[in-house]
Design a protein around this motif. Sequence first.
Motif, PDB file in Angstrom:
ATOM      1  N   THR A  71      19.866 -53.567  38.793  1.00  0.00           N
ATOM      2  CA  THR A  71      19.229 -52.268  39.070  1.00  0.00           C
ATOM      3  C   THR A  71      20.221 -51.108  39.060  1.00  0.00           C
ATOM      4  OG1 THR A  71      19.468 -52.559  41.458  1.00  0.00           O
ATOM      5  CG2 THR A  71      17.408 -53.338  40.443  1.00  0.00           C
ATOM      6  N   SER A  72      21.492 -51.408  39.023  1.00  0.00           N
ATOM      7  CA  SER A  72      22.522 -50.363  39.040  1.00  0.00           C
ATOM      8  C   SER A  72      22.975 -50.039  37.618  1.00  0.00           C
ATOM      9  CB  SER A  72      23.720 -50.822  39.856  1.00  0.00           C
ATOM     10  OG  SER A  72      24.712 -49.830  39.872  1.00  0.00           O
ATOM     11  N   ASN A  73      23.377 -48.808  37.408  1.00  0.00           N
ATOM     12  CA  ASN A  73      23.952 -48.436  36.132  1.00  0.00           C
ATOM     13  C   ASN A  73      25.482 -48.441  36.167  1.00  0.00           C
ATOM     14  OD1 ASN A  73      23.608 -47.663  33.384  1.00  0.00           O
ATOM     15  ND2 ASN A  73      24.343 -45.627  33.948  1.00  0.00           N
ATOM     16  N   LEU A  74      26.071 -48.515  37.381  1.00  0.00           N
ATOM     17  CA  LEU A  74      27.521 -48.500  37.526  1.00  0.00           C
ATOM     18  C   LEU A  74      27.987 -49.634  38.430  1.00  0.00           C
ATOM     19  CD1 LEU A  74      28.242 -44.712  38.213  1.00  0.00           C
ATOM     20  CD2 LEU A  74      28.642 -45.925  36.090  1.00  0.00           C
ATOM     21  N   ILE A  75      29.176 -50.128  38.150  1.00  0.00           N
ATOM     22  CA  ILE A  75      29.889 -51.023  39.054  1.00  0.00           C
ATOM     23  C   ILE A  75      31.359 -50.638  38.931  1.00  0.00           C
ATOM     24  CG2 ILE A  75      30.141 -52.880  37.356  1.00  0.00           C
ATOM     25  CD1 ILE A  75      29.654 -54.830  39.801  1.00  0.00           C
ATOM     26  N   SER A  76      32.112 -50.724  40.022  1.00  0.00           N
ATOM     27  CA  SER A  76      33.479 -50.208  40.017  1.00  0.00           C
ATOM     28  C   SER A  76      34.510 -51.283  40.337  1.00  0.00           C
ATOM     29  CB  SER A  76      33.617 -49.073  41.032  1.00  0.00           C
ATOM     30  OG  SER A  76      32.681 -48.056  40.771  1.00  0.00           O
ATOM     31  N   LEU A  77      35.647 -51.215  39.643  1.00  0.00           N
ATOM     32  CA  LEU A  77      36.822 -52.016  39.957  1.00  0.00           C
ATOM     33  C   LEU A  77      37.831 -51.122  40.649  1.00  0.00           C
ATOM     34  CD1 LEU A  77      37.464 -54.020  36.649  1.00  0.00           C
ATOM     35  CD2 LEU A  77      36.210 -54.744  38.679  1.00  0.00           C
ATOM     36  N   SER A  89      50.810 -43.584  43.690  1.00  0.00           N
ATOM     37  CA  SER A  89      49.680 -43.437  44.599  1.00  0.00           C
ATOM     38  C   SER A  89      49.219 -44.798  45.090  1.00  0.00           C
ATOM     39  CB  SER A  89      48.555 -42.708  43.881  1.00  0.00           C
ATOM     40  OG  SER A  89      48.269 -43.396  42.682  1.00  0.00           O
ATOM     41  N   SER A  90      48.177 -44.813  45.879  1.00  0.00           N
ATOM     42  CA  SER A  90      47.786 -46.062  46.519  1.00  0.00           C
ATOM     43  C   SER A  90      46.496 -46.662  45.999  1.00  0.00           C
ATOM     44  CB  SER A  90      47.651 -45.829  48.023  1.00  0.00           C
ATOM     45  OG  SER A  90      46.615 -44.894  48.271  1.00  0.00           O
ATOM     46  N   GLN A  91      45.777 -46.001  45.098  1.00  0.00           N
ATOM     47  CA  GLN A  91      44.528 -46.581  44.631  1.00  0.00           C
ATOM     48  C   GLN A  91      44.216 -46.182  43.199  1.00  0.00           C
ATOM     49  OE1 GLN A  91      41.619 -45.016  47.321  1.00  0.00           O
ATOM     50  NE2 GLN A  91      41.477 -43.072  46.296  1.00  0.00           N
ATOM     51  N   ILE A  92      43.542 -47.114  42.528  1.00  0.00           N
ATOM     52  CA  ILE A  92      43.055 -46.848  41.181  1.00  0.00           C
ATOM     53  C   ILE A  92      41.638 -47.378  41.104  1.00  0.00           C
ATOM     54  CG2 ILE A  92      44.060 -48.945  40.217  1.00  0.00           C
ATOM     55  CD1 ILE A  92      44.594 -47.239  37.669  1.00  0.00           C
ATOM     56  N   ILE A  93      40.709 -46.560  40.621  1.00  0.00           N
ATOM     57  CA  ILE A  93      39.297 -46.905  40.605  1.00  0.00           C
ATOM     58  C   ILE A  93      38.725 -46.559  39.237  1.00  0.00           C
ATOM     59  CG2 ILE A  93      37.060 -46.637  41.765  1.00  0.00           C
ATOM     60  CD1 ILE A  93      38.957 -44.999  43.895  1.00  0.00           C
ATOM     61  N   TYR A  94      38.040 -47.522  38.635  1.00  0.00           N
ATOM     62  CA  TYR A  94      37.357 -47.287  37.364  1.00  0.00           C
ATOM     63  C   TYR A  94      35.913 -47.763  37.474  1.00  0.00           C
ATOM     64  CZ  TYR A  94      41.134 -45.516  34.559  1.00  0.00           C
ATOM     65  OH  TYR A  94      42.112 -44.699  34.035  1.00  0.00           O
ATOM     66  N   ASP A  95      35.004 -46.943  36.936  1.00  0.00           N
ATOM     67  CA  ASP A  95      33.578 -47.245  36.953  1.00  0.00           C
ATOM     68  C   ASP A  95      33.164 -47.759  35.582  1.00  0.00           C
ATOM     69  OD1 ASP A  95      33.406 -46.065  39.531  1.00  0.00           O
ATOM     70  OD2 ASP A  95      33.117 -44.095  38.620  1.00  0.00           O
ATOM     71  N   PHE A  96      32.413 -48.856  35.585  1.00  0.00           N
ATOM     72  CA  PHE A  96      31.828 -49.333  34.340  1.00  0.00           C
ATOM     73  C   PHE A  96      30.393 -48.841  34.278  1.00  0.00           C
ATOM     74  CE2 PHE A  96      29.377 -52.466  31.867  1.00  0.00           C
ATOM     75  CZ  PHE A  96      29.960 -52.209  30.635  1.00  0.00           C
ATOM     76  N   ASN A  97      30.076 -48.131  33.184  1.00  0.00           N
ATOM     77  CA  ASN A  97      28.738 -47.601  32.961  1.00  0.00           C
ATOM     78  C   ASN A  97      28.029 -48.530  31.977  1.00  0.00           C
ATOM     79  OD1 ASN A  97      26.594 -46.081  31.617  1.00  0.00           O
ATOM     80  ND2 ASN A  97      27.363 -44.316  32.762  1.00  0.00           N
ATOM     81  N   THR A 138      47.857 -54.961  46.851  1.00  0.00           N
ATOM     82  CA  THR A 138      47.493 -55.645  48.091  1.00  0.00           C
ATOM     83  C   THR A 138      46.019 -56.007  48.182  1.00  0.00           C
ATOM     84  OG1 THR A 138      47.213 -53.514  49.184  1.00  0.00           O
ATOM     85  CG2 THR A 138      49.355 -54.594  49.417  1.00  0.00           C
ATOM     86  N   ASP A 139      45.145 -55.308  47.461  1.00  0.00           N
ATOM     87  CA  ASP A 139      43.704 -55.580  47.512  1.00  0.00           C
ATOM     88  C   ASP A 139      43.074 -55.386  46.152  1.00  0.00           C
ATOM     89  OD1 ASP A 139      43.337 -56.021  50.330  1.00  0.00           O
ATOM     90  OD2 ASP A 139      43.404 -53.860  50.647  1.00  0.00           O
ATOM     91  N   ALA A 140      42.120 -56.254  45.843  1.00  0.00           N
ATOM     92  CA  ALA A 140      41.238 -56.075  44.685  1.00  0.00           C
ATOM     93  C   ALA A 140      39.828 -55.941  45.249  1.00  0.00           C
ATOM     94  CB  ALA A 140      41.333 -57.263  43.754  1.00  0.00           C
ATOM     95  N   ARG A 141      39.125 -54.899  44.822  1.00  0.00           N
ATOM     96  CA  ARG A 141      37.780 -54.645  45.340  1.00  0.00           C
ATOM     97  C   ARG A 141      36.788 -54.491  44.200  1.00  0.00           C
ATOM     98  NH1 ARG A 141      39.177 -49.927  49.817  1.00  0.00           N
ATOM     99  NH2 ARG A 141      40.643 -51.192  51.017  1.00  0.00           N
ATOM    100  N   ILE A 142      35.550 -54.829  44.519  1.00  0.00           N
ATOM    101  CA  ILE A 142      34.425 -54.615  43.615  1.00  0.00           C
ATOM    102  C   ILE A 142      33.422 -53.769  44.383  1.00  0.00           C
ATOM    103  CG2 ILE A 142      32.578 -55.693  42.273  1.00  0.00           C
ATOM    104  CD1 ILE A 142      34.397 -58.296  42.392  1.00  0.00           C
ATOM    105  N   TYR A 143      33.125 -52.601  43.860  1.00  0.00           N
ATOM    106  CA  TYR A 143      32.175 -51.692  44.501  1.00  0.00           C
ATOM    107  C   TYR A 143      30.813 -51.825  43.838  1.00  0.00           C
ATOM    108  CZ  TYR A 143      35.571 -49.193  47.333  1.00  0.00           C
ATOM    109  OH  TYR A 143      36.513 -48.861  48.278  1.00  0.00           O
TER     110      TYR A 143
END
Length: 178
Positions: A71-77, A89-97, A138-143
């Motif tokens: 149901t989502s159009n985006l998911i983020s790494l 810096s301390s974070q990198i975030i990319y959205d998959f459309n 230190t962390d891998a996340r899935i949003y």
Amino acid sequence: STNLVTYSEDFTNAAWVKGTSTITSNQILAPDGTLTADLISSSGGSAFERITQSLASSGNVTFSLFVKQNTSNLISLYLTGTGIGVELSSQIIYDFNFTTESLVKNAGSASTADSTKVEVYPNGWYRISISVSSTTITDARIYSSWNVTNTLSSYIWGAQLEQQSYATSYIPTSGATA
């Protein structure tokens, strides 16, 4: 190569700390044909719903994940650590459309990936990856949702973090690195 994610397919495992996202296991067929792909859902109660696995790596790092739209159009790494990219810096975030089939730097990302890749697989699956140069991850996340307070969901499978400048063939794990 070595997959540093200890539970690459079982996102219900406690190794994946649940923010406000929920995981429902074994919902659809994964890219390997087994009924092992999980559903990641946001509750709609928070703008930054995620799951996180803490780990340690350094040098060139690539985080990859198989994703399929629900149901989502985006998911983020998301990767966090020290010394990511040139901005230190301390974070990198990319959205998959899912609509545009593209990985795009999130506005909240403090740094830029060295490279990104989207691979198209059968049955609506994609393997998405981001590669960065770093001193420590230190962390891998899935949003499941980033700055959206709607109830949204996507299918996920095959998380991999490796000390490479590109994604290698998928290496399944079940309790330890492999």
